[in-house]
Enzyme design. Structure first.
Site, PDB file in Angstrom:
ATOM      1  N   THR A  36       2.722   5.981  13.823  1.00  0.00           N
ATOM      2  CA  THR A  36       2.129   4.868  13.064  1.00  0.00           C
ATOM      3  C   THR A  36       2.942   3.591  13.309  1.00  0.00           C
ATOM      4  OG1 THR A  36       1.640   6.527  11.375  1.00  0.00           O
ATOM      5  CG2 THR A  36       1.181   4.250  10.801  1.00  0.00           C
ATOM      6  N   GLU A  40       9.657  16.314  15.115  1.00  0.00           N
ATOM      7  CA  GLU A  40       9.859  16.249  13.672  1.00  0.00           C
ATOM      8  C   GLU A  40       8.858  17.175  12.966  1.00  0.00           C
ATOM      9  OE1 GLU A  40       8.719  12.701  11.448  1.00  0.00           O
ATOM     10  OE2 GLU A  40      10.619  12.801  10.371  1.00  0.00           O
ATOM     11  N   GLY A  60       7.355   5.221   7.571  1.00  0.00           N
ATOM     12  CA  GLY A  60       6.381   6.286   7.839  1.00  0.00           C
ATOM     13  C   GLY A  60       6.660   6.911   9.188  1.00  0.00           C
ATOM     14  N   GLU A  77      10.892   1.721   9.531  1.00  0.00           N
ATOM     15  CA  GLU A  77      11.755   2.875   9.200  1.00  0.00           C
ATOM     16  C   GLU A  77      10.928   4.113   9.517  1.00  0.00           C
ATOM     17  OE1 GLU A  77      14.786   2.441   8.075  1.00  0.00           O
ATOM     18  OE2 GLU A  77      14.781   0.374   7.356  1.00  0.00           O
ATOM     19  N   CYS A 137      13.235  12.122   5.289  1.00  0.00           N
ATOM     20  CA  CYS A 137      13.489  11.690   6.677  1.00  0.00           C
ATOM     21  C   CYS A 137      14.943  11.922   7.060  1.00  0.00           C
ATOM     22  CB  CYS A 137      13.125  10.224   6.826  1.00  0.00           C
ATOM     23  SG  CYS A 137      13.950   9.200   5.597  1.00  0.00           S
ATOM     24  N   LYS A 192       0.842  -1.193   0.000  1.00  0.00           N
ATOM     25  CA  LYS A 192       0.000   0.000   0.000  1.00  0.00           C
ATOM     26  C   LYS A 192       0.883   1.251   0.000  1.00  0.00           C
ATOM     27  CE  LYS A 192      -2.078   2.483   3.174  1.00  0.00           C
ATOM     28  NZ  LYS A 192      -2.045   3.795   2.503  1.00  0.00           N
TER      29      LYS A 192
END
Ligand code: NAD
Length: 481
Positions: A231, A384, A227, A249, A283, A174
């Site tokens: 999550t 972040e 992500g 990650e 990231c 996805k």
């Protein structure tokens, strides 16, 4: 309006419930396509297709698997312009960036793992004196789940799918619902390359429905996820009772540490890139810049001068350095941090305001923003932001630089600018990060391990690490007389 369909068992198909999500073009704020809002039923279909394809695919010779992957890579190259255009329109990133980095890297991922699988081998251990021979079978896991974010859409989607299928697994994948377009286009490339039906199944939709159905599926035995940290935490909690294999990650808040003895001009040019490439939505961006006190004022002046030269504009213009942020909610989140910085007493040295780009007035554009902070523990330095925002702060000693760099919950990457080899070694050992770049940034060799420590993730991908993740090691012990 263009419909972004699921790709299941080698066929494009609408979602069973016939529900759709709007897909926005960030450069002008217009809805330009509709995305399948898939549910558990669609994921079940995708799982069934993947499960049916597994026995044959896992028994397909390495040479044949490799050849199909190399074909996928070259078909992506043949469609570079089309893919880059789609990526830029979906994400808001400069077309020049999608053309030079995102799409070539997606084809490299397939090419790299198409080659890597031909070199992947396992170990043998002879127990001398016991008359036993052990060897390790590395077997594909079965049906695996791959879930990716919106910032580097096809780049990260392929980073997971390529090693998964190279190792003989079949996949339910996805992409982010914010940037589904290139994943959608990948389906037709896979069919054209001769990837057997059901080996790769792509389901579109929201995280809490389509994504949730993948991570909660009892027979999807491994999940590779890139992500946000929140999550990732949820995925870990969901998957743990089922003992799924997990590679996570996650987010980062990476330090860019600058010592006075560095190559100043090179550092300055690369620091602008490591701050603002892809609108700061990588990231690995160095969003916290720590500068040795003796050159702090000089750096501040020169850095701001260079940042002022960056051109915020329509992603399709060749002169654009900074395109649109990915979505309105994301723009609002980034703006909220600029307000937090002001409330915290930090100083906005440059930027902070939205930009009206002529002809694209409703796009999500923000000035590159440089903030001087006075406390490394303040929120803009700790949380972040994932946008075109960096903080600056001086440090006095190497110990203080390490303390600042490590003083966050994240540990993805760090960048160090120095010409002192002894310091390089000392600091590389002390920095809490999965990657340390010295006198460079975003320099990637696909054979190297990639991943984070602390709240930036669990596990490593890249090279054989990814092939190890996507296989189960089984020891076979043979006794001989
Ligand atoms: P996100 O966590 O919101 O979404 C990522 C993916 O997870 C999307 O496909 C989303 O639909 C899906 N998802 C959301 N909820 C889910 C659920 N309950 N179950 C299953 N799937 C679910 O992240 P994002 O906003 O798309 O991406 C930005 C984040 O990604 C940033 O934190 C960034 O640092 C991180 N990131 C990390 C890396 C890395 O390599 N460490 C690389 C790129 C981005």
């Amino acid at each position: 309006m263009k419909k972004i369909l699921n790709y299941i068992n080698g066929q494009y198909a609408p979602p069973i419930a016939d529900r759709w999500l709007d897909n926005y073009n960030p450069s002008n704020g217009e809805i330009y396509s509709q995305i399948a809002a898939s549910t558990e039923e669609d994921v079940s279909l995708a799982y069934e297709a993947a499960s049916a394809a597994f026995p044959a695919w896992s028994n397909t010779s390495i040479d044949d698997r490799s050849a199909i992957m190399l074909k996928i890579a070259s078909l992506i190259d043949d469609n570079l312009e089309r893919f880059a255009m789609a990526e830029s329109m979906d994400n808001g990133k400069p077309l020049s960036l999608a053309t030079a980095i995102d799409i070539p890297r997606a084809s490299s991922n397939f090419r790299f793992f198409g080659h890597a699988i031909t070199q992947f081998s396992s170990e043998a251990h002879e127990s001398v004196g016991l008359n036993t021979m052990n060897f390790t079978l590395r077997q594909p896991i079965g049906v695996v789940g791959c879930i990716s974010p919106w910032n580097l859409p096809l780049y990260l989607f392929s980073w997971k799918i390529a090693p998964a299928i190279a190792a003989g697994n079949t996949v339910v994948a996805k992409p982010s619902e914010v940037t589904p377009m290139t994943a959608y286009l990948l389906g037709e490339i896979c069919t054209e390359a001769g990837l057997p039906d059901g080996v790769l199944n792509i389901v579109h939709g929201l995280g809490p429905s389509a994504g949730q159905a993948i991570i909660a599926h009892p027979n999807i035995k491994a999940i590779s996820f890139t992500g946000g940290t929140k999550t990732g935490e949820h995925i870990a909690r969901t998957a743990a009772p089922m003992f799924k294999k997990l590679s996570l990650e996650l987010g980062g808040k990476n330090p860019n540490i600058i010592f006075a003895d560095c190559d100043y001009e090179k550092m300055l040019a690369v620091s602008v890139k490591s701050s603002f490439t892809n609108q700061g939505q990588i990231c690995l961006c160095g969003s916290r810049i720590f500068v040795e006190k003796s050159i702090f004022d000089r750096f501040k002046t020169d850095f701001v001068a260079k940042v002022k030269e960056l051109n915020v504009g329509n992603p399709f213009e060749a002169s654009t350095d900074i395109g649109a942020l990915v979505s309105k909610p994301h723009l609002e989140k980034v703006q909220s941090y600029i307000k937090i910085a002001e409330d915290e007493g930090a100083k906005i040295l440059f930027g902070g305001k939205t930009v009206k780009v002529p002809g694209s007035e409703h796009g999500y554009y923000l000035e590159p923003t440089v903030i001087e902070v006075y406390d490394d523990q303040c929120r803009v330095n700790q949380e972040e932001i994932f946008g075109p925002v960096v903080t600056l702060m001086p440090f006095e000693t190497e110990e203080q630089a390490v303390q600042y760099a490590n003083g966050v919950m994240y540990g993805l990457s760090s960048t160090l600018w120095t010409s002192d080899l002894n310091r390089t070694m000392r600091m590389s050992k002390k920095l809490e990060a999965g990657i340390v770049w010295v006198n460079t940034w975003m320099n990637r060799d696909l054979r190297t391990p990639f991943g984070g420590v602390k709240n930036s993730g669990v596990g490593r991908e890249g090279g054989f690490e990814a092939l190890r993740f996507f296989t189960e090691a089984k020891n076979v012990c043979i006794k001989y007389e």
